[in-house]
Write an enzyme that holds these catalytic residues in place. Structure first.
Site, PDB file in Angstrom:
ATOM      1  N   ASP A  23     -12.899 -48.006  88.874  1.00 43.06           N
ATOM      2  CA  ASP A  23     -13.721 -49.168  88.549  1.00 43.06           C
ATOM      3  C   ASP A  23     -12.809 -50.390  88.512  1.00 43.06           C
ATOM      4  OD1 ASP A  23     -15.418 -51.080  87.584  1.00 43.06           O
ATOM      5  OD2 ASP A  23     -16.022 -49.981  85.788  1.00 43.06           O
ATOM      6  N   ASP A  27     -17.778 -52.278  93.345  1.00 48.73           N
ATOM      7  CA  ASP A  27     -16.507 -52.215  92.631  1.00 48.73           C
ATOM      8  C   ASP A  27     -16.173 -50.835  92.085  1.00 48.73           C
ATOM      9  OD1 ASP A  27     -18.655 -52.416  90.931  1.00 48.73           O
ATOM     10  OD2 ASP A  27     -17.590 -53.566  89.410  1.00 48.73           O
ATOM     11  N   GLU A  28     -17.041 -49.854  92.292  1.00 45.45           N
ATOM     12  CA  GLU A  28     -16.802 -48.524  91.734  1.00 45.45           C
ATOM     13  C   GLU A  28     -16.924 -47.454  92.819  1.00 45.45           C
ATOM     14  OE1 GLU A  28     -18.913 -47.607  88.080  1.00 45.45           O
ATOM     15  OE2 GLU A  28     -19.491 -49.710  87.870  1.00 45.45           O
TER      16      GLU A  28
END
EC number: 2.7.7.7
Length: 417
Positions: A9, A105-106
């Site tokens: 993350d 973003d993960e």
């Protein structure tokens, strides 16, 4: 061999990327937010300095500036975020072909087959962390576990720039002691309902009878029980499962927008639904897909929201059919007890446009063929002269009629399921 799964993350992703493009903002509290003039006036991301002032993601820009008067708010630039997301995944793919994105973003990474080459899951996580920092200039928090749920919990457990290992020896001490709301897919309403029955922690979710949870939450109750007990065995999808050749397999196409003013009646709603559907249907045709399900997402000015969906009689990419289904869903589901702030339309359960379709014995097929030809002609005009070159009469004569859904839309992360 027990699985070794990482969840990466990237910390304060949007804000971190913006700070790279704006080095003059070093040492200042920075947030990325929507445009207040277009009513996208909420905080989407913030850097560490802004976090320390108590600013929360999702609160209004006005409220954030009340906590931090010198806050610098930048408009989002999704092209930059997509670029950095691709660069990060390129690093992940160097350790495993099983990489499953969870938003920009993960991502989960299954490194089970890589530990013999690169070391333990924690060692791989440290190497990835250093590479993200050195090659991209941002930081990442990583969870390491034997299942996807606890790996994600680990990446949230310590921030920023941290690595948390959750194994069979420590998960009861680390995971079970945390609030039930920290478990993936326990939202505010689910958490409130759990508390009603005296279930406050993840450990209490794990210790509750699965039959009781199913009785109260349906199938999701069984899912939460498995999540809490570390029994999630869902695989991290590999590259070949996410992609068909060089093209990603599209599961759904949607668009949503926060409108410049509140929608007060059905006429307002129809204007926005038709505008969004023009974009969604055009993208269906561009990708060569029909949809079998149409869904809407509605949020009112109290920020209460709901989603509804309907199965179509036959697969379609026709703008009118999708819009009419969306309008039908809205009429059946909302009574205007509060004005509408944002709307979304999504086409799901996609199939190739070469799939055989049962003909209509009552002769509607001629009309559908004419509609398909009209949609194709309009697509060509819009590609040549712009998205707003040809518009429906229902979308004219209003201050929202100039909205371009291909520019004014909101990007949403993919769901776990």
């Amino acid at each position: 061999m027990e699985r070794v799964i990482l969840h990466c993350d990237m910390n304060s992703f949007y804000a971190s990327v913006e700070c790279l493009y704006h080095p003059e903002l070093a040492g200042l509290p920075v947030a990325v937010g929507g445009n207040p003039e277009k009513r996208h006036g909420i905080i989407l991301a913030k850097n560490q300095l802004a976090k320390e002032t108590g600013i929360k993601t999702g609160e209004t820009i006005g409220a954030a500036r009340g906590k931090c008067p010198n806050l610098v708010v930048l408009l989002p630039n999704y092209a930059h975020y997509l670029r950095f997301s691709r660069l990060a995944r390129k690093i992940y793919y160097s350790y495993s072909d099983r990489v499953e994105p969870f938003g920009l973003d993960e991502a989960w990474i299954d490194v089970t087959s890589s530990v013999g080459l690169y070391g333990s899951g924690e060692e791989i996580a440290r190497e990835i962390s250093l590479r993200i920092q050195d090659e991209l200039g941002i930081t990442v928090s990583i969870g390491v576990s034997w299942n996807k749920i606890f790996a994600k919990f680990g990446s949230d457990y310590k921030k920023p720039n941290a690595i948390t290992v959750i194994d069979r020896d420590n998960y009861q001490r680390i995971v079970w002691e945390q609030e039930a709301g920290d478990l993936l897919y326990v939202g505010r309403s689910t958490k409130k309902k759990l508390m009603k029955y005296g279930i406050y922690t993840i450990g209490q979710v794990a210790g509750t009878s699965i039959d009781f949870l199913v009785l109260q939450f349906g199938k999701m109750g069984a899912v939460l029980w498995r999540f809490a007990n570390g029994l999630d065995d869902s695989p991290v999808k590999c590259f070949d499962e996410n992609y068909n050749g060089n093209e990603r397999v599209i599961k759904s196409i949607g668009n949503s927008i926060t409108t410049p003013r509140d929608l007060k009646n059905l006429a307002d709603v129809k204007l926005i639904i038709y505008m969004l559907t023009e974009s969604v249907a055009m993208r269906l045709r561009e990708t060569g897909c029909f949809c079998q399900t149409v869904a809407i997402h509605v949020r009112n000015k109290e920020l209460e929201s709901f989603t509804r969906q309907i199965k179509m009689d036959k697969p379609t990419d026709l703008t009118n059919e999708i819009a009419e289904a969306a309008i039908q869903l809205f009429v059946q589901s909302y009574d205007f007890s509060s004005d509408i702030r944002s709307l979304g339309v999504r086409a799901a359960d996609l199939v190739p446009d070469t799939v055989p379709i049962q003909l209509d014995v009552f002769g509607r097929e001629e009309e559908r063929i004419r509609q398909a030809r009209l949609d194709t002609t309009l697509d060509g005009l819009r590609k040549r002269f712009g998205n707003l070159s040809v518009r429906r009469a229902v979308t004219l004569g209003d201050n929202m009629s100039g909205l371009d859904p291909k520019k004014d839309h909101i990007i949403h992360p993919v769901g776990y399921f």
